[in-house]
Design a protein around this motif. Structure first.
Motif, PDB file in Angstrom:
ATOM      1  N   CYS A   1      10.175  -6.110   3.970  1.00  0.00           N
ATOM      2  CA  CYS A   1      10.311  -4.794   4.922  1.00  0.00           C
ATOM      3  C   CYS A   1      11.404  -4.987   5.817  1.00  0.00           C
ATOM      4  N   LEU A   2      11.347  -6.174   6.697  1.00  0.00           N
ATOM      5  CA  LEU A   2      12.124  -6.352   7.929  1.00  0.00           C
ATOM      6  C   LEU A   2      13.527  -6.695   7.640  1.00  0.00           C
ATOM      7  N   VAL A   3      13.637  -7.138   6.448  1.00  0.00           N
ATOM      8  CA  VAL A   3      15.093  -7.649   6.012  1.00  0.00           C
ATOM      9  C   VAL A   3      15.832  -6.065   5.845  1.00  0.00           C
ATOM     10  N   GLN A   4      15.374  -5.206   5.853  1.00  0.00           N
ATOM     11  CA  GLN A   4      15.823  -3.705   5.700  1.00  0.00           C
ATOM     12  C   GLN A   4      16.305  -3.023   7.012  1.00  0.00           C
ATOM     13  N   GLU A   5      15.962  -3.923   8.017  1.00  0.00           N
ATOM     14  CA  GLU A   5      15.768  -3.447   9.432  1.00  0.00           C
ATOM     15  C   GLU A   5      15.472  -1.976   9.755  1.00  0.00           C
ATOM     16  N   PRO A   6      13.954  -1.836   9.560  1.00  0.00           N
ATOM     17  CA  PRO A   6      13.613  -0.616   9.673  1.00  0.00           C
ATOM     18  C   PRO A   6      13.617  -0.570  11.122  1.00  0.00           C
ATOM     19  N   LYS A   7      13.296   0.978  11.568  1.00  0.00           N
ATOM     20  CA  LYS A   7      13.174   1.210  13.137  1.00  0.00           C
ATOM     21  C   LYS A   7      11.739   1.686  13.321  1.00  0.00           C
ATOM     22  N   LEU A   8      11.125   2.121  12.351  1.00  0.00           N
ATOM     23  CA  LEU A   8       9.735   2.407  12.185  1.00  0.00           C
ATOM     24  C   LEU A   8       9.006   1.753  11.112  1.00  0.00           C
ATOM     25  N   LEU A   9       8.034   1.021  11.175  1.00  0.00           N
ATOM     26  CA  LEU A   9       7.044   0.474  10.238  1.00  0.00           C
ATOM     27  C   LEU A   9       5.738   1.250  10.155  1.00  0.00           C
ATOM     28  N   LEU A  10       5.342   1.682   8.980  1.00  0.00           N
ATOM     29  CA  LEU A  10       4.316   2.248   8.754  1.00  0.00           C
ATOM     30  C   LEU A  10       3.234   1.382   8.112  1.00  0.00           C
ATOM     31  N   LEU A  11       1.972   0.904   8.617  1.00  0.00           N
ATOM     32  CA  LEU A  11       1.204   0.125   7.972  1.00  0.00           C
ATOM     33  C   LEU A  11      -0.124   0.867   7.650  1.00  0.00           C
ATOM     34  N   ASP A  12      -0.775   0.795   6.570  1.00  0.00           N
ATOM     35  CA  ASP A  12      -2.012   1.648   5.950  1.00  0.00           C
ATOM     36  C   ASP A  12      -2.963   0.244   5.658  1.00  0.00           C
ATOM     37  N   GLU A  13      -3.668   0.048   6.667  1.00  0.00           N
ATOM     38  CA  GLU A  13      -4.949  -0.985   6.523  1.00  0.00           C
ATOM     39  C   GLU A  13      -4.290  -2.306   6.169  1.00  0.00           C
ATOM     40  N   PRO A  14      -3.491  -2.873   6.917  1.00  0.00           N
ATOM     41  CA  PRO A  14      -2.842  -3.945   6.411  1.00  0.00           C
ATOM     42  C   PRO A  14      -3.574  -5.228   6.294  1.00  0.00           C
ATOM     43  N   THR A  15      -5.022  -5.148   6.862  1.00  0.00           N
ATOM     44  CA  THR A  15      -5.814  -6.190   6.739  1.00  0.00           C
ATOM     45  C   THR A  15      -7.108  -5.946   5.998  1.00  0.00           C
ATOM     46  N   ALA A  16      -7.039  -5.058   5.218  1.00  0.00           N
ATOM     47  CA  ALA A  16      -8.174  -4.473   4.329  1.00  0.00           C
ATOM     48  C   ALA A  16      -8.704  -5.678   3.386  1.00  0.00           C
ATOM     49  N   GLY A  17      -9.680  -6.052   3.404  1.00  0.00           N
ATOM     50  CA  GLY A  17     -10.285  -7.106   2.411  1.00  0.00           C
ATOM     51  C   GLY A  17      -9.978  -8.410   2.550  1.00  0.00           C
ATOM     52  N   MET A  18      -9.223  -8.904   3.809  1.00  0.00           N
ATOM     53  CA  MET A  18      -8.847  -9.918   4.270  1.00  0.00           C
ATOM     54  C   MET A  18      -9.986 -10.858   4.766  1.00  0.00           C
ATOM     55  N   ALA A  19      -9.841 -12.217   4.626  1.00  0.00           N
ATOM     56  CA  ALA A  19     -10.644 -13.009   5.324  1.00  0.00           C
ATOM     57  C   ALA A  19     -10.365 -13.112   6.921  1.00  0.00           C
ATOM     58  N   ARG A  20     -11.182 -13.646   7.805  1.00  0.00           N
ATOM     59  CA  ARG A  20     -10.748 -13.513   9.280  1.00  0.00           C
ATOM     60  C   ARG A  20      -9.370 -14.405   9.393  1.00  0.00           C
ATOM     61  N   ALA A  21      -9.329 -15.397   8.908  1.00  0.00           N
ATOM     62  CA  ALA A  21      -8.212 -16.414   9.072  1.00  0.00           C
ATOM     63  C   ALA A  21      -6.872 -15.774   8.602  1.00  0.00           C
ATOM     64  N   ASP A  22      -6.952 -15.020   7.606  1.00  0.00           N
ATOM     65  CA  ASP A  22      -5.720 -14.129   7.124  1.00  0.00           C
ATOM     66  C   ASP A  22      -5.583 -12.902   7.866  1.00  0.00           C
ATOM     67  N   THR A  23      -6.608 -12.541   8.438  1.00  0.00           N
ATOM     68  CA  THR A  23      -6.482 -11.322   9.419  1.00  0.00           C
ATOM     69  C   THR A  23      -5.665 -11.757  10.616  1.00  0.00           C
ATOM     70  N   ASN A  24      -6.049 -12.749  11.208  1.00  0.00           N
ATOM     71  CA  ASN A  24      -5.636 -13.327  12.349  1.00  0.00           C
ATOM     72  C   ASN A  24      -4.204 -13.673  12.216  1.00  0.00           C
ATOM     73  N   ASN A  25      -3.717 -14.450  11.114  1.00  0.00           N
ATOM     74  CA  ASN A  25      -2.392 -14.780  10.595  1.00  0.00           C
ATOM     75  C   ASN A  25      -1.647 -13.436  10.427  1.00  0.00           C
ATOM     76  N   THR A  26      -2.208 -12.430  10.262  1.00  0.00           N
ATOM     77  CA  THR A  26      -1.518 -10.967  10.298  1.00  0.00           C
ATOM     78  C   THR A  26      -1.320 -10.291  11.379  1.00  0.00           C
TER      79      THR A  26
END
Ligand SMILES: Nc1ncnc2c1ncn2[C@@H]1O[C@H](COP(=O)(O)OP(=O)(O)O)[C@@H](O)[C@H]1O
Ligand SMILES: [Mg+2]
Length: 252
Positions: free
Chosen positions: A162-187
């Motif tokens: 996403c970021l390589v396209q240099e967006p001005k606005l990033l929309l995130l729909d539940e980016p940590t859904a179903g993740m374990a705690r370590a992956d959530t913290n990473n995100t």
């Protein structure tokens, strides 16, 4: 005036009013969370912002221009990128190749399948993709197959795409859904890094209150398709109206 201005948006599905008179103003370079119980209309609202749904009435302005009636790729070119609930990556390609693909798409103005075939031959784009991977601390995994990454690293890769396209606005729909705690913290760490390093605005739909309170500067609570309250995290936390909206579904 925010970079994103939603005014009086209504959307019905048959007899169901999924969005009723939604107003939302997202200030530039802030993280704005949209929370609310299941069925509140969060995904419907997001789909109206990226051209996947057209509201029955109301306006959606981004950076002073209307997004309504534009196709998803045109909205992407206006500077809006969306991160899906499940990372949309090419599992059989390497991490580096995945990041090179949107570089080609951007250059061509639209996604082209030939980008997949010529992805190995473009030096400039390779450099650009490597710099992006370094920026999200993934350069050492550049040669790995994307499908072999952990959930958190898949999210990191998708974010780089996403970021390589240099967006001005990033929309995130539940980016940590179903993740374990370590992956959530990473995100969470990744999103904090992105916010600190870039002139970007983020609008995040999220169920996990740990994520919301770690990142958001403003929070809008949607209930039955209508914004119930919009305020700072401190004022939202424990607010009786918010607890009532969730009816015990989540701890706020
Ligand atoms: N394409 C659709 N057709 C009919 N009803 C829909 C459609 N999309 C969503 N809905 C309904 O609209 C309401 C809001 O859904 P949604 O935006 O997915 O909520 P949330 O993302 O907050 O869980 C729900 O009652 C849902 O069943
Ligand atoms: Mg949803």
């Amino acid at each position: 005036m925010g970079i994103l201005e939603v005014k009086g948006v209504n959307k019905r599905f048959g007899g169901l009013q999924a969005l009723g008179d939604v107003n939302l103003s997202v200030a530039e370079r802030t993280v704005h969370a949209i929370i609310g119980p299941n069925g509140a209309g969060k995904s419907t609202l997001l789909n109206c912002l990226v051209g996947k749904l057209i509201p029955d009435s109301g306006s959606v302005m981004f950076d002073g221009k209307s997004v309504l009636g534009r196709k998803p790729h045109e909205i992407n070119q206006m500077g809006i990128s969306r991160v899906f609930q499940t990372p949309e990556i090419f599992a059989d390609l390497t991490v580096l190749e995945n990041v090179m693909i949107p570089c080609f798409a951007r250059r061509d103005g639209a996604f082209r399948m030939h980008a997949l075939r010529s992805v190995r031959s473009e030096g400039g784009i390779r450099d650009q993709a490597e710099a992006m991977l370094a920026d999200v601390s993934m350069l050492e995994k550049a040669g790995a197959h994307a499908g072999s990454l952990s959930r958190g690293d898949k999210r990191r890769l998708e974010m780089a795409m996403c970021l390589v396209q240099e967006p001005k606005l990033l929309l995130l729909d539940e980016p940590t859904a179903g993740m374990a705690r370590a992956d959530t913290n990473n995100t969470i760490d990744l999103l904090k890094e992105i916010k600190d390093k870039r002139p970007i605005t983020m609008c995040i739909i999220e169920h996990d209150m740990h994520v919301v309170f770690s990142l958001a500067e403003r929070i809008t609570v949607l209930a039955q398709g209508t914004p119930l309250i919009e305020d700072t995290p401190d004022n939202i936390k424990g607010h009786p109206k918010v607890r009532e909206a969730y009816l015990g579904e989540a701890q706020v």
